[in-house]
Design an enzyme around this catalytic site. Structure first.
Site, PDB file in Angstrom:
ATOM      1  N   ARG A 162      -6.316  -1.448  53.975  1.00  0.00           N
ATOM      2  CA  ARG A 162      -6.933  -2.627  54.740  1.00  0.00           C
ATOM      3  C   ARG A 162      -8.434  -2.673  54.113  1.00  0.00           C
ATOM      4  O   ARG A 162      -8.995  -1.577  53.551  1.00  0.00           O
ATOM      5  CB  ARG A 162      -7.031  -2.259  56.199  1.00  0.00           C
ATOM      6  CG  ARG A 162      -5.751  -2.150  56.748  1.00  0.00           C
ATOM      7  CD  ARG A 162      -5.950  -1.916  58.266  1.00  0.00           C
ATOM      8  NE  ARG A 162      -4.490  -1.802  58.983  1.00  0.00           N
ATOM      9  CZ  ARG A 162      -4.041  -0.627  59.198  1.00  0.00           C
ATOM     10  NH1 ARG A 162      -4.451   0.352  58.711  1.00  0.00           N
ATOM     11  NH2 ARG A 162      -2.712  -0.659  59.814  1.00  0.00           N
ATOM     12  N   LYS A 185      -5.950   2.203  61.737  1.00  0.00           N
ATOM     13  CA  LYS A 185      -6.038   1.769  63.106  1.00  0.00           C
ATOM     14  C   LYS A 185      -5.622   2.822  64.131  1.00  0.00           C
ATOM     15  O   LYS A 185      -4.580   3.563  63.923  1.00  0.00           O
ATOM     16  CB  LYS A 185      -5.203   0.518  63.286  1.00  0.00           C
ATOM     17  CG  LYS A 185      -5.676  -0.792  62.928  1.00  0.00           C
ATOM     18  CD  LYS A 185      -4.851  -1.909  63.008  1.00  0.00           C
ATOM     19  CE  LYS A 185      -5.628  -3.240  62.410  1.00  0.00           C
ATOM     20  NZ  LYS A 185      -4.696  -4.384  62.611  1.00  0.00           N
ATOM     21  N   HIS A 253      -6.836  -9.211  52.425  1.00  0.00           N
ATOM     22  CA  HIS A 253      -5.694  -8.685  53.144  1.00  0.00           C
ATOM     23  C   HIS A 253      -4.378  -9.096  52.379  1.00  0.00           C
ATOM     24  O   HIS A 253      -3.510  -8.205  52.630  1.00  0.00           O
ATOM     25  CB  HIS A 253      -5.729  -9.232  54.738  1.00  0.00           C
ATOM     26  CG  HIS A 253      -4.733  -8.278  55.486  1.00  0.00           C
ATOM     27  ND1 HIS A 253      -5.346  -6.956  55.773  1.00  0.00           N
ATOM     28  CD2 HIS A 253      -3.834  -8.432  56.405  1.00  0.00           C
ATOM     29  CE1 HIS A 253      -4.347  -6.504  56.684  1.00  0.00           C
ATOM     30  NE2 HIS A 253      -3.633  -7.393  56.815  1.00  0.00           N
ATOM     31  N   ARG A 256      -2.996  -6.550  50.471  1.00  0.00           N
ATOM     32  CA  ARG A 256      -2.219  -5.448  51.031  1.00  0.00           C
ATOM     33  C   ARG A 256      -0.710  -5.801  51.171  1.00  0.00           C
ATOM     34  O   ARG A 256       0.102  -4.965  50.936  1.00  0.00           O
ATOM     35  CB  ARG A 256      -2.876  -5.030  52.230  1.00  0.00           C
ATOM     36  CG  ARG A 256      -2.102  -4.077  53.334  1.00  0.00           C
ATOM     37  CD  ARG A 256      -3.215  -3.395  54.369  1.00  0.00           C
ATOM     38  NE  ARG A 256      -2.434  -3.327  55.608  1.00  0.00           N
ATOM     39  CZ  ARG A 256      -2.097  -2.014  55.908  1.00  0.00           C
ATOM     40  NH1 ARG A 256      -2.365  -0.883  55.109  1.00  0.00           N
ATOM     41  NH2 ARG A 256      -1.519  -1.906  57.130  1.00  0.00           N
ATOM     42  N   HIS A 279       1.874   1.796  59.485  1.00  0.00           N
ATOM     43  CA  HIS A 279       2.409   0.933  60.513  1.00  0.00           C
ATOM     44  C   HIS A 279       3.151   1.967  61.512  1.00  0.00           C
ATOM     45  O   HIS A 279       3.946   2.793  61.218  1.00  0.00           O
ATOM     46  CB  HIS A 279       3.518  -0.058  60.121  1.00  0.00           C
ATOM     47  CG  HIS A 279       2.955  -1.225  59.298  1.00  0.00           C
ATOM     48  ND1 HIS A 279       3.371  -1.887  58.668  1.00  0.00           N
ATOM     49  CD2 HIS A 279       1.488  -1.566  59.324  1.00  0.00           C
ATOM     50  CE1 HIS A 279       2.714  -2.998  57.974  1.00  0.00           C
ATOM     51  NE2 HIS A 279       1.491  -2.746  58.629  1.00  0.00           N
ATOM     52  N   TYR A 288       6.097  -7.357  57.515  1.00  0.00           N
ATOM     53  CA  TYR A 288       4.854  -7.380  56.508  1.00  0.00           C
ATOM     54  C   TYR A 288       5.301  -7.766  54.967  1.00  0.00           C
ATOM     55  O   TYR A 288       4.559  -8.357  54.196  1.00  0.00           O
ATOM     56  CB  TYR A 288       4.376  -6.083  56.646  1.00  0.00           C
ATOM     57  CG  TYR A 288       2.853  -6.158  56.478  1.00  0.00           C
ATOM     58  CD1 TYR A 288       1.982  -6.264  57.667  1.00  0.00           C
ATOM     59  CD2 TYR A 288       2.216  -5.752  55.234  1.00  0.00           C
ATOM     60  CE1 TYR A 288       0.740  -6.145  57.315  1.00  0.00           C
ATOM     61  CE2 TYR A 288       0.657  -5.793  55.205  1.00  0.00           C
ATOM     62  CZ  TYR A 288       0.043  -5.963  56.424  1.00  0.00           C
ATOM     63  OH  TYR A 288      -1.464  -5.621  56.349  1.00  0.00           O
TER      64      TYR A 288
END
Length: 307
Positions: A162, A185, A253, A256, A279, A288
């Site tokens: 990211r 995250k 983004h 990615r 993830h 994704y």
């Protein structure tokens, strides 16, 4: 926040937001959205019931009342996606409140979010991704700035980072080794391999960067020496898009997304790619990647052969 919300509800909302910031590591932007969404619901309940509602009244919210709030929100013209986000915030608030106050939140938690078509990410084609990296270098006449931007973009595409993760690297991470330990995250840690091209791009940037390479300092510096802002890279990508004739979806983004899709197209294992991206859910990784169902089944059959 609306004056229709009772002091007890305002306090509860603030306590929940403080918890989200401290324990869930929510960003300021996310917390502001949560505040707006939940406060809007509390304001609706006050108006709907004819006056400010205390915590006891919130415990008795019914399913029809939740539906009435959702209908009122939709009547303002917001999208189904936005309403689903608002409902998610309200449910999260209610889970916390029910645990703290000791009541049954089923009426709220069982409310169904409106269906909406999820926007699939649009990765770049492999040749377009390479063209982006080549073209980024031409956006600045200052050699070290050009090298910096190439290094950041190469990390996004070559490692699937990211932009916040790439810009969060410090001098202590340099020189890059064969792998990087990334805190993503939710404070979830993962290890990603670093391709020679990415290591070389970062080394080249560091050799030209005029600022000291202190371990605690940001690895990527702005022109005045502070931490590089994500908007700078987004601006560079906007210039590159125009020059290459790429769509508006060709953002940092998207690199990615491209990393994940190209790995899967090359025969990579979906679960391994999930780990590389950080993830929590395999379904997130599948969404994704812009690979059709037939291709996914081909990869699945090859990596998980039937007995």
């Amino acid at each position: 926040m609306s004056l229709e919300i009772s002091p007890a509800c305002r306090d509860a909302l603030q306590h929940w937001l403080d918890r989200q910031g401290a324990l869930a590591d929510a960003s300021d932007h996310t917390l502001a959205a949560y505040r707006t969404d939940v406060a809007g619901f509390l304001s609706f309940m006050a108006v709907h019931r004819g006056g400010p509602q205390g915590l006891g009244a919130l415990e008795r919210v019914t399913t029809p009342e939740i539906r009435a709030w959702m209908a009122q929100a939709r009547s303002t013209g917001i999208s189904a996606r936005s309403l689903a986000r608002k409902l998610s915030a309200v449910k999260s608030f209610y889970r916390w409140l029910a645990e703290r106050e000791g009541f049954d939140p089923t009426a709220v938690l069982t409310a169904r979010a409106p269906k909406f078509q999820k926007k699939l990410p649009r990765p770049l084609a492999p040749d377009a991704a390479r063209a982006v990296i080549d073209t980024v270098e031409m956006q600045s006449q200052t050699p070290w700035v050009a090298a910096r931007d190439v290094a950041v973009v190469t990390l996004l595409y070559g490692c699937g980072l990211r932009i916040s993760e790439a810009l969060g690297l410090s001098g202590a991470d340099a020189p890059l080794g064969p792998s990087l330990r990334i805190l993503g995250k939710g404070q979830k840690e993962r290890v990603v391999p670093v391709l020679p091209a990415a290591r070389g791009a970062v080394d080249h940037y560091l050799s030209l960067c005029p600022y000291s390479k202190e371990p605690a300092a940001p690895l990527f510096r702005g022109v005045r020496g502070g931490a590089l802002n994500a908007r700078s890279i987004q601006g560079v990508m906007a210039q590159v898009r125009m020059q290459l004739g790429l769509p508006a979806t060709a953002t940092p983004h998207a690199l990615r997304h491209s990393f994940a899709t190209h790995l899967l197209e090359a025969g990579g294992d979906l679960r391994a790619i999930q780990e590389l991206l950080g993830h929590a859910s395999l379904s997130t990784t599948q969404a994704y990647t812009a690979v059709d169902t037939a291709r996914l089944m081909e990869v699945y059959d090859r990596t998980h052969p039937k007995a």
